[in-house]
Design a protein around this motif. Structure first.
Motif, short mmCIF file in Angstrom:
data_model
loop_
_atom_site.label_atom_id
_atom_site.label_comp_id
_atom_site.label_asym_id
_atom_site.label_seq_id
_atom_site.Cartn_x
_atom_site.Cartn_y
_atom_site.Cartn_z
N ARG A 1 0.83 -1.20 0.00
CA ARG A 1 0.00 0.00 0.00
C ARG A 1 0.87 1.25 0.00
N PRO A 2 0.61 2.21 -0.91
CA PRO A 2 1.44 3.42 -1.00
C PRO A 2 1.10 4.44 0.08
N ARG A 3 1.94 5.47 0.18
CA ARG A 3 1.72 6.55 1.14
C ARG A 3 0.52 7.39 0.73
N LEU A 4 -0.26 7.81 1.73
CA LEU A 4 -1.42 8.67 1.51
C LEU A 4 -1.18 10.02 2.15
N LEU A 5 -1.45 11.09 1.41
CA LEU A 5 -1.33 12.45 1.92
C LEU A 5 -2.68 13.14 1.82
N ALA A 6 -3.05 13.87 2.87
CA ALA A 6 -4.35 14.54 2.89
C ALA A 6 -4.20 15.95 3.44
N LEU B 1 -10.52 6.45 4.77
CA LEU B 1 -9.64 5.93 3.73
C LEU B 1 -8.97 4.69 4.31
N TYR B 2 -9.15 3.57 3.65
CA TYR B 2 -8.68 2.30 4.19
C TYR B 2 -8.22 1.40 3.05
N GLY B 3 -7.76 0.21 3.38
CA GLY B 3 -7.37 -0.76 2.37
C GLY B 3 -6.04 -1.41 2.72
N SER B 4 -5.91 -2.67 2.43
CA SER B 4 -4.68 -3.39 2.76
C SER B 4 -3.65 -3.33 1.63
N TRP C 1 -5.72 2.13 -1.73
CA TRP C 1 -6.57 2.99 -0.90
C TRP C 1 -8.00 3.00 -1.43
N LYS C 2 -8.94 2.75 -0.52
CA LYS C 2 -10.37 2.82 -0.82
C LYS C 2 -10.99 3.89 0.07
N ARG C 3 -12.15 4.38 -0.38
CA ARG C 3 -12.86 5.40 0.40
C ARG C 3 -14.24 4.90 0.79
N TRP C 4 -14.54 5.01 2.07
CA TRP C 4 -15.88 4.68 2.57
C TRP C 4 -16.49 5.97 3.13
N THR C 5 -17.70 6.31 2.66
CA THR C 5 -18.34 7.57 3.05
C THR C 5 -19.67 7.30 3.74
#
Length: 240
Positions: free
Chosen positions: A113-118, A196-199, A202-206
């Protein structure tokens, strides 16, 4: 009368001379300091004959943060890791004027899983007051990519305020695998939660609701209605 006026005039003249001298000294000091800063900046960018800056450091000093990260993708030593960390942080704040970054967070990469920036961004213009933009970016294979917006979301569902932007651990089976939790209000007046999750990717649950939404230890709850839990990379609804 002439004697009475001579003392004040002399004092005024002396004061003017002293102030003029101090002002000149201050200007000289400022000029010397500016020259010193200019020499330091030149040295930092150029290096000297014995110590040369690496291409990654040159890119960072020039404000080319993506290039810096590409050049330091496999950091060698504490110094390079520190540079990489600084570049990611600088990248989060790198927005055009008059935009303002109101909040930022990042989740480090964990293979595959890659790095996530927000970052939560305000435009800075008066006519856009009450509007907020959430930028979600992924650093993958030397590129910075924007995550697509959530599906089936209208303009009223866009962010108005973000109260919480945090790295959390909702999956209790794997406490090392973290998620990004975003909680706030929409322009339409409802509460909104994005996770934002995922193994692997990255997936998004709203979740949108007019009732109060809150985060418990390992779930997201709708007040007096239901809760949602992340189990093995999937969201499960737990009704009361």
């Amino acid at each position: 009368m002439l004697v009475k006026w001579r003392v004040p005039v002399m004092l005024v003249c002396l004061s003017a001379l002293l102030l003029g001298g101090l002002s000149w000294q201050r200007r000289q000091w400022n000029q010397e300091k500016q020259a010193e800063y200019a020499r330091l900046a030149w040295w930092l960018r150029r290096g000297d004959d014995k110590v040369r800056l690496t291409p990654a450091r040159r890119a960072y000093l020039a404000g080319r943060f993506v290039e810096c990260l590409r050049l330091s993708e496999e950091p060698d030593g504490a110094g390079e890791r520190e540079l990489q960390s600084a570049a990611f942080l600088a990248l989060l704040y790198d927005v055009p004027w008059p935009e303002q970054v109101l909040g930022r967070e990042q989740v480090e990469a964990q293979k595959p899983r890659p790095r996530l920036l927000a970052r939560a961004v305000e435009s800075g213009y008066l006519e856009d007051r009450g509007k907020l933009r959430l930028d979600l970016m992924v650093w993958k294979d030397g590129k910075l990519e924007n995550l697509p917006a959530g599906k089936d979301l209208g303009k009223d569902d866009d962010w108005k305020e973000i109260d919480e932007l945090a790295v959390v651990h909702l999956d209790r089976k794997d406490e090392h695998l973290s998620q990004l939790y975003v909680h706030g209000r929409t322009r339409g007046g409802r509460q909104r939660v994005d996770v934002l999750y995922g193994s692997t990717d990255w997936k998004r649950w709203t979740l949108l609701n007019s009732k109060t939404l809150s985060r418990l230890k390992d779930r997201v709850e709708v007040a007096k209605e239901a809760s949602y839990k992340l189990i093995e990379d999937e969201w499960v609804e737990l009704k009361r």
